[in-house]
Design an enzyme around this catalytic site. Structure first.
Site, short mmCIF file in Angstrom:
data_model
loop_
_atom_site.label_atom_id
_atom_site.label_comp_id
_atom_site.label_asym_id
_atom_site.label_seq_id
_atom_site.Cartn_x
_atom_site.Cartn_y
_atom_site.Cartn_z
CG ASN A 85 -2.27 0.63 0.92
OD1 ASN A 85 -2.34 1.62 0.19
ND2 ASN A 85 -3.33 0.11 1.50
CG HIS A 115 24.43 2.20 10.24
ND1 HIS A 115 25.02 2.85 9.18
CD2 HIS A 115 23.10 2.38 10.09
CE1 HIS A 115 24.08 3.41 8.44
NE2 HIS A 115 22.91 3.14 8.96
N GLY A 142 -0.31 -1.98 8.72
CA GLY A 142 0.21 -0.64 8.50
C GLY A 142 1.16 -0.18 9.59
CB THR A 165 13.65 -7.07 16.95
OG1 THR A 165 13.01 -7.97 17.86
CG2 THR A 165 13.13 -5.65 17.18
NE ARG A 180 9.11 -10.25 23.46
CZ ARG A 180 10.34 -9.91 23.11
NH1 ARG A 180 10.81 -10.26 21.95
NH2 ARG A 180 11.11 -9.24 23.93
#
Length: 183
Positions: A85, A115, A142, A165, A180
């Site tokens: 979208n 980085h 979203g 993550t 989670r």
């Protein structure tokens, strides 16, 4: 034989983003994005033709609604009938694979750019990338953010606003920051 900075980038090694070849690729992608993002009123078929100009692979029926932003484009593969979208961002210094039938909500951000932890390496302009893999028939709500190196398994669901993550197993539902697994 010494590899170019671009070859290092594509291999997931530390590279210097200020390299002229890399900067030329960024400028070319910027020019393409300017044209692509001006097509908001065009058909999905027209968007598809534009996507095939720049992206690494574009499956039949794949749609990315403008505006869209990426670093290079050539590191992005989007599967058949996948959908993104408005206002999505992909930092594609490494491969981003989006599987067939995957649906991605507005303002989702997918990052492969990373980085080094070492401040001297960062000050020297060194960067690296870790690929992101999103399976088939995934739903990403979203505003979600997908971090470097993450794999999301087939049929998984990522809740809106989640920060992913770590890897998401196939069929799992994740939400939150950090995301989670939930019921």
């Amino acid at each position: 034989m010494t590899r170019t900075q671009k070859e290092k980038m594509l291999a997931g090694e530390m590279y210097n983003a200020a390299d002229p070849e890399i900067q030329a690729d960024l400028l070319a992608a910027g020019a393409w994005l300017k044209r692509y993002n001006s097509t908001l009123g065009d058909s999905a078929e027209q968007w598809h033709l534009f996507l095939r100009e720049r992206l690494g692979e574009v499956g039949p029926g794949a749609v990315i609604r403008p505006p869209f932003h990426c670093d290079y484009g050539f590191n992005i593969s989007i599967g058949a009938h996948a959908y993104m979208n408005f206002n999505c961002v992909i930092l594609d210094v490494a491969k981003v694979t989006i599987g067939d039938g995957t649906a991605i909500g507005p303002a989702v951000q997918i990052y492969t750019a990373d980085h080094p932890d070492d401040p001297e390496q960062r000050q020297a302009g060194l960067q690296l990338g870790r690929p992101v893999r999103i399976g088939k028939h995934v739903w990403i709500g979203g505003g979600a953010i997908i971090l470097p190196g993450v794999t999301i398994g087939d049929h998984a669901v990522v809740g809106a606003g989640s920060v992913v993550t770590r890897d998401v197993p196939a069929g799992a539902k994740v939400m939150g920051s950090p995301a989670r697994v939930r019921g």
